[in-house]
Design a protein around this motif. Sequence first.
Motif, short mmCIF file in Angstrom:
data_model
loop_
_atom_site.label_atom_id
_atom_site.label_comp_id
_atom_site.label_asym_id
_atom_site.label_seq_id
_atom_site.Cartn_x
_atom_site.Cartn_y
_atom_site.Cartn_z
N ARG A 1 0.81 -1.23 0.00
CA ARG A 1 0.00 0.00 0.00
C ARG A 1 0.84 1.27 0.00
O ARG A 1 0.47 2.24 -0.66
CB ARG A 1 -0.96 0.01 1.18
CG ARG A 1 -2.12 -0.96 1.00
CD ARG A 1 -3.03 -0.93 2.17
NE ARG A 1 -2.29 -1.51 3.32
CZ ARG A 1 -2.80 -1.73 4.50
NH1 ARG A 1 -4.04 -1.40 4.75
NH2 ARG A 1 -2.09 -2.28 5.45
N ASN A 2 1.92 1.33 0.74
CA ASN A 2 2.75 2.53 0.79
C ASN A 2 4.08 2.35 0.07
O ASN A 2 5.00 3.15 0.26
CB ASN A 2 2.98 2.95 2.24
CG ASN A 2 1.69 3.37 2.90
OD1 ASN A 2 0.91 4.12 2.33
ND2 ASN A 2 1.45 2.89 4.10
N ALA A 3 4.17 1.31 -0.73
CA ALA A 3 5.41 1.03 -1.46
C ALA A 3 5.50 1.94 -2.69
O ALA A 3 4.49 2.42 -3.20
CB ALA A 3 5.45 -0.43 -1.88
N GLN A 4 6.73 2.14 -3.15
CA GLN A 4 6.96 2.95 -4.34
C GLN A 4 7.46 2.05 -5.46
O GLN A 4 8.46 1.35 -5.29
CB GLN A 4 8.00 4.03 -4.07
CG GLN A 4 7.60 5.04 -3.05
CD GLN A 4 8.72 6.03 -2.77
OE1 GLN A 4 9.88 5.80 -3.09
NE2 GLN A 4 8.36 7.14 -2.16
N MET A 5 6.77 2.10 -6.59
CA MET A 5 7.23 1.33 -7.74
C MET A 5 8.55 1.90 -8.22
O MET A 5 8.68 3.10 -8.43
CB MET A 5 6.21 1.34 -8.87
CG MET A 5 6.67 0.53 -10.08
SD MET A 5 5.55 0.58 -11.48
CE MET A 5 4.35 -0.62 -10.94
N GLN A 6 9.52 1.02 -8.39
CA GLN A 6 10.83 1.43 -8.91
C GLN A 6 10.98 1.01 -10.35
O GLN A 6 11.68 1.66 -11.12
CB GLN A 6 11.95 0.81 -8.07
CG GLN A 6 11.91 1.21 -6.61
CD GLN A 6 12.06 2.71 -6.42
OE1 GLN A 6 12.98 3.33 -6.93
NE2 GLN A 6 11.13 3.30 -5.69
N GLY A 7 10.37 -0.11 -10.72
CA GLY A 7 10.44 -0.61 -12.08
C GLY A 7 9.14 -1.28 -12.46
O GLY A 7 8.68 -2.18 -11.77
N ASN A 8 8.54 -0.81 -13.56
CA ASN A 8 7.28 -1.43 -13.99
C ASN A 8 7.56 -2.71 -14.76
O ASN A 8 8.71 -3.14 -14.87
CB ASN A 8 6.43 -0.43 -14.79
CG ASN A 8 7.07 -0.03 -16.11
OD1 ASN A 8 7.79 -0.80 -16.74
ND2 ASN A 8 6.81 1.19 -16.55
N THR A 9 6.54 -3.32 -15.33
CA THR A 9 6.67 -4.64 -15.94
C THR A 9 7.55 -4.65 -17.19
O THR A 9 7.98 -5.72 -17.60
CB THR A 9 5.28 -5.22 -16.29
OG1 THR A 9 4.61 -4.33 -17.18
CG2 THR A 9 4.46 -5.44 -15.04
N THR A 10 7.83 -3.51 -17.77
CA THR A 10 8.66 -3.49 -18.98
C THR A 10 10.07 -2.95 -18.75
O THR A 10 10.93 -3.12 -19.60
CB THR A 10 7.99 -2.67 -20.10
OG1 THR A 10 7.84 -1.31 -19.65
CG2 THR A 10 6.64 -3.25 -20.47
N GLN A 11 10.32 -2.32 -17.63
CA GLN A 11 11.61 -1.66 -17.43
C GLN A 11 12.78 -2.61 -17.19
O GLN A 11 13.93 -2.19 -17.28
CB GLN A 11 11.51 -0.67 -16.26
CG GLN A 11 10.76 0.58 -16.63
CD GLN A 11 10.64 1.51 -15.45
OE1 GLN A 11 9.86 1.25 -14.54
NE2 GLN A 11 11.41 2.58 -15.46
N GLY A 12 12.52 -3.86 -16.91
CA GLY A 12 13.60 -4.80 -16.68
C GLY A 12 14.17 -5.42 -17.93
O GLY A 12 15.14 -6.16 -17.88
#
Length: 153
Positions: free
Chosen positions: A100-111
Amino acid sequence: MGFTIAQGLMLVLLIASTMAVSTARPFGNSKNTQTSNRIIVGDSYHWNYGFNYTEWAIKHGPFYLNDTLVFKYNPPTPKTFPHSVYLLPNLQSFIKCDLRNAQMQGNTTQGAGEGFEFVLKRPQPHYFACGEHDGIHCLNGTMKFFVLPIDNY
């Protein structure tokens, strides 16, 4: 789904060993020549389901300030599950895989390709987890890990 006893013991071991290394000082010259490293998360396995990243972090440490973690994973296809990387705010969120309070660092395509990089800039724990499918890859205890970077002196 929560931590097994073995996973809890590994977490305690990781915390204890990281704290021991972070408080150790070299003998003699107080300047450590350690430079920042570029570290591929999961080594040749990369960031994928079915690999235990907590064990990887224990074996790979210590981690230092300004080390760069590289997350590599395939973009989603009809035959694969997507992955992402979240930075969780604290140990409780990490244990419960509460995004809930986490920050996305990499979405499903960024890797894809060379992956994306995360530089360890703060001398405090960094809690990482896969957030796809409502965090199920985190909840099973494998696609999550944390590091506590130490100063290079």
